[in-house]
Design a protein around this motif. Structure first.
Motif, mmCIF file in Angstrom:
data_model
loop_
_atom_site.group_PDB
_atom_site.id
_atom_site.type_symbol
_atom_site.label_atom_id
_atom_site.label_comp_id
_atom_site.label_asym_id
_atom_site.label_seq_id
_atom_site.Cartn_x
_atom_site.Cartn_y
_atom_site.Cartn_z
ATOM 1 N N GLU A 22 -14.075 -4.930 -10.948
ATOM 2 C CA GLU A 22 -13.885 -3.523 -10.597
ATOM 3 C C GLU A 22 -12.407 -3.221 -10.332
ATOM 4 O O GLU A 22 -12.053 -2.541 -9.366
ATOM 5 C CB GLU A 22 -14.749 -3.159 -9.387
ATOM 6 N N VAL A 23 -11.542 -3.719 -11.220
ATOM 7 C CA VAL A 23 -10.099 -3.539 -11.060
ATOM 8 C C VAL A 23 -9.728 -2.108 -11.435
ATOM 9 O O VAL A 23 -10.081 -1.623 -12.519
ATOM 10 C CB VAL A 23 -9.333 -4.546 -11.934
ATOM 11 N N THR A 24 -9.018 -1.421 -10.562
ATOM 12 C CA THR A 24 -8.524 -0.078 -10.815
ATOM 13 C C THR A 24 -7.018 -0.053 -10.562
ATOM 14 O O THR A 24 -6.401 -1.096 -10.310
ATOM 15 C CB THR A 24 -9.226 0.954 -9.919
ATOM 16 N N SER A 25 -6.431 1.137 -10.607
ATOM 17 C CA SER A 25 -4.992 1.252 -10.332
ATOM 18 C C SER A 25 -4.681 1.123 -8.852
ATOM 19 O O SER A 25 -3.510 0.933 -8.485
ATOM 20 C CB SER A 25 -4.474 2.593 -10.852
ATOM 21 N N SER A 26 -5.695 1.198 -7.977
ATOM 22 C CA SER A 26 -5.417 1.162 -6.534
ATOM 23 C C SER A 26 -6.224 0.105 -5.795
ATOM 24 O O SER A 26 -6.193 0.071 -4.558
ATOM 25 C CB SER A 26 -5.723 2.537 -5.915
ATOM 26 N N GLY A 27 -6.935 -0.767 -6.502
ATOM 27 C CA GLY A 27 -7.687 -1.787 -5.797
ATOM 28 C C GLY A 27 -8.530 -2.634 -6.720
ATOM 29 O O GLY A 27 -8.552 -2.445 -7.934
ATOM 30 N N LEU B 227 -3.816 -0.080 -2.997
ATOM 31 C CA LEU B 227 -2.790 -0.937 -3.593
ATOM 32 C C LEU B 227 -1.941 -0.134 -4.570
ATOM 33 O O LEU B 227 -2.291 0.986 -4.955
ATOM 34 C CB LEU B 227 -3.463 -2.113 -4.316
ATOM 35 N N ASP B 228 -0.829 -0.721 -4.969
ATOM 36 C CA ASP B 228 0.068 -0.067 -5.925
ATOM 37 C C ASP B 228 -0.432 -0.290 -7.349
ATOM 38 O O ASP B 228 -0.966 -1.367 -7.666
ATOM 39 C CB ASP B 228 1.487 -0.633 -5.800
ATOM 40 N N PRO B 229 -0.262 0.688 -8.235
ATOM 41 C CA PRO B 229 -0.700 0.505 -9.625
ATOM 42 C C PRO B 229 0.243 -0.409 -10.392
ATOM 43 O O PRO B 229 1.416 -0.581 -10.030
ATOM 44 C CB PRO B 229 -0.671 1.936 -10.190
ATOM 45 N N LEU C 267 -4.433 -1.883 -12.589
ATOM 46 C CA LEU C 267 -4.237 -1.082 -13.794
ATOM 47 C C LEU C 267 -3.115 -0.067 -13.597
ATOM 48 O O LEU C 267 -2.817 0.326 -12.462
ATOM 49 C CB LEU C 267 -5.529 -0.355 -14.155
ATOM 50 N N PRO C 268 -2.479 0.380 -14.690
ATOM 51 C CA PRO C 268 -1.459 1.437 -14.566
ATOM 52 C C PRO C 268 -2.073 2.716 -14.027
ATOM 53 O O PRO C 268 -3.260 3.005 -14.244
ATOM 54 C CB PRO C 268 -0.955 1.619 -16.001
ATOM 55 N N GLY D 115 -2.191 12.714 -12.710
ATOM 56 C CA GLY D 115 -3.158 13.528 -12.003
ATOM 57 C C GLY D 115 -4.227 12.733 -11.296
ATOM 58 O O GLY D 115 -5.234 13.297 -10.890
ATOM 59 N N ALA D 116 -4.045 11.411 -11.169
ATOM 60 C CA ALA D 116 -5.072 10.592 -10.515
ATOM 61 C C ALA D 116 -5.169 10.959 -9.052
ATOM 62 O O ALA D 116 -4.188 11.260 -8.390
ATOM 63 C CB ALA D 116 -4.747 9.109 -10.669
ATOM 64 N N GLU D 117 -6.386 10.931 -8.519
ATOM 65 C CA GLU D 117 -6.599 11.293 -7.129
ATOM 66 C C GLU D 117 -5.934 10.281 -6.227
ATOM 67 O O GLU D 117 -6.020 9.091 -6.428
ATOM 68 C CB GLU D 117 -8.100 11.334 -6.848
ATOM 69 N N GLY D 118 -5.254 10.777 -5.203
ATOM 70 C CA GLY D 118 -4.608 9.904 -4.247
ATOM 71 C C GLY D 118 -3.157 9.618 -4.590
ATOM 72 O O GLY D 118 -2.477 8.926 -3.881
ATOM 73 N N GLY D 119 -2.625 10.166 -5.717
ATOM 74 C CA GLY D 119 -1.225 10.011 -6.038
ATOM 75 C C GLY D 119 -0.824 8.630 -6.432
ATOM 76 O O GLY D 119 0.325 8.243 -6.269
#
Length: 447
Positions: free
Chosen positions: A222-227, A273-275, A302-303, A307-311
């Motif tokens: 479940e890797v995303t740009s923030s976690g 986390l940071d993207p 992930l990059p 417009g992603a939520e949470g900036g």
């Protein structure tokens, strides 16, 4: 003294048994996870082939522990449009899942596998669609080897989410593309099997699915740009110790985040986390009962998206800095570099096969062909080089009565390669013929 001595011995024995149980570690529990079957239900599959595949999936389901608190199953058809036969959680027992599989009807239409994979990601494996967070996710794709739309990008997105991909090919297919689509290594996750021999791999595939549902070591999903989410096997119990999780960016190892978890925990999700960043993760089991070595892992977020939520997209950059362009996909090969469209394999003897193919378009751009072949399942592969001006060759020295996987690859001057695979079986060896009966009165007659 005798009653007290007996009580002391019983107490000592009980403590010894408890300690030995703790040293062995926690008991294995039923695996939990979401299992999606993706079946080729298009018109490229005959009704007989579909019925055999349906029978195989029902057999495989009967070997797995399905039910509440264990595995959940879903079935999706590949056709012109994806069709869900039943979603996760609709059936609460293996018997109910088997009954639903037996009544599944072929959908026909085109083979839009890529569309079905994107549908699975958004409508089935997403938490908003009912997928359970923190449990392993497995995809079993049964196909005749072809697809009308691209499979690579949507399959990679599923694997980026932590989905383990098994592929069972019952017909022709591009060995290189299917190997790239399956989880690594392909020797474990990719099977080429004739539709009438699917039952041969049922036990092996069952064991592999259960292994994927029970993490053998620290892994991320479940890797995303923030976690991302971490999972690990049960190394401790609630009474034998606790875990210390450590997280730090690879570029700044001094900035460490720590989280203490009880000994019966088997997962944890890191957020905020940071993207587009590498993170070093350490799982440190702490126990006074037995020594368990720490486990380490590197995870890349992930990059960020515009417009992603949470900036998350702007994290770590100045406001005036231009955001990086989105990653571009490699361009498709030009039409003049189309690879072999069809492979024909015919018998040339009990120990040989004749392989021919439709020539690749743009012969001036073709350097030559590589023909790779090997016995199924999992035998050593051999390779034959064929000049660009020829479109066939004979494979010699084969074993009689043996199934082979043959892959023809067209190599172009641009450096690109296009491949297609097919299965073939050598005939049985020659048998001695019984002598013909002589007509009455022929005995003793001179030739």
């Amino acid at each position: 003294m005798l009653p007290w001595t007996a009580f002391s011995l019983a107490l000592s024995l009980r403590l010894a048994l408890a300690r030995s149980g703790a040293e062995r570690g926690p008991r294995a529990s039923a695996p939990q996870g979401d299992l999606l079957f993706l079946l080729d239900s298009s018109a490229s599959v005959s009704h007989y082939e579909f019925s055999r595949v349906r029978e195989f999936v029902g057999q495989l389901v009967g070997l797995l522990p399905l039910g509440p608190g264990a595995l959940r199953a879903s079935l999706v058809h590949v056709g012109s449009r994806p069709y869900t036969e039943f979603p996760f959680g609709q059936h609460s027992s293996g018997e109910a899942v088997q009954d639903a599989i037996r009544t599944a009807a072929q959908r026909m239409g085109d083979t839009n596998t890529g569309l079905a994979l994107a549908y699975a990601k958004e409508q089935l494996f997403a938490e908003v669609a009912g997928a359970r967070p923190g449990v392993p996710k497995v995809l079993v794709w049964v196909t005749d080897g072809g697809s009308s739309d691209p499979v690579g990008p949507p399959m990679q997105e599923l694997k980026d989410l932590g989905v383990t991909v098994f592929i069972v090919s019952t017909g022709r297919g591009n060995l290189l593309e299917l190997s790239a689509a399956a989880s690594a290594p392909p020797e474990k996750y990719l099977h080429f099997v004739d539709v009438d021999d699917l039952h041969i791999i049922a036990q092996e595939l069952r064991a592999s699915i259960l292994d994927a549902m029970r993490p053998q070591q620290l892994r991320a999903s479940e890797v995303t740009s923030s976690g991302f989410r971490l999972a690990w096997p049960p190394l401790l119990t609630a009474d034998s110790g606790y875990y210390m999780l450590e997280l730090a960016p690879s570029t700044d190892p001094g900035t460490v985040r720590r989280q203490q978890l009880p000994g019966n925990a088997t997962s944890w999700a890191w957020t905020n986390l940071d993207p587009d960043t590498d993170y070093e993760v350490a799982l440190v089991p702490e126990s006074n009962v037995h020594l368990v070595r720490p486990q380490h892992l590197r995870v890349h977020t992930l990059p960020g998206e515009l417009g992603a939520e949470g900036g998350a997209e702007g994290a770590g950059r100045g406001q005036d800095e231009t955001p990086p362009p989105p990653p571009t996909r490699p361009p498709p090969p030009p039409p003049e570099e189309a690879g072999p469209e069809r492979i024909v394999v015919s018998h040339a003897g009990p120990r040989s096969l004749r392989v021919s193919w439709a020539p690749a378009l743009g012969p001036a751009a073709v350097l030559g062909y590589h023909v790779q072949y090997g016995p199924l399942p999992g035998g050593a592969a051999q390779r034959v080089e064929v000049p660009a001006g020829r479109n066939g060759t004979t494979l010699q020295g084969l074993a009689p009565g043996t199934a082979y996987l043959v892959t023809v690859t067209a190599a172009f001057r641009s450096g690109r390669e296009r491949a297609l695979s097919a299965k073939a079986c050598t005939p049985d060896g020659p048998r001695s013929r019984a002598p013909r009966p002589q007509p009455p009165g022929a005995a003793g007659r001179a030739p």
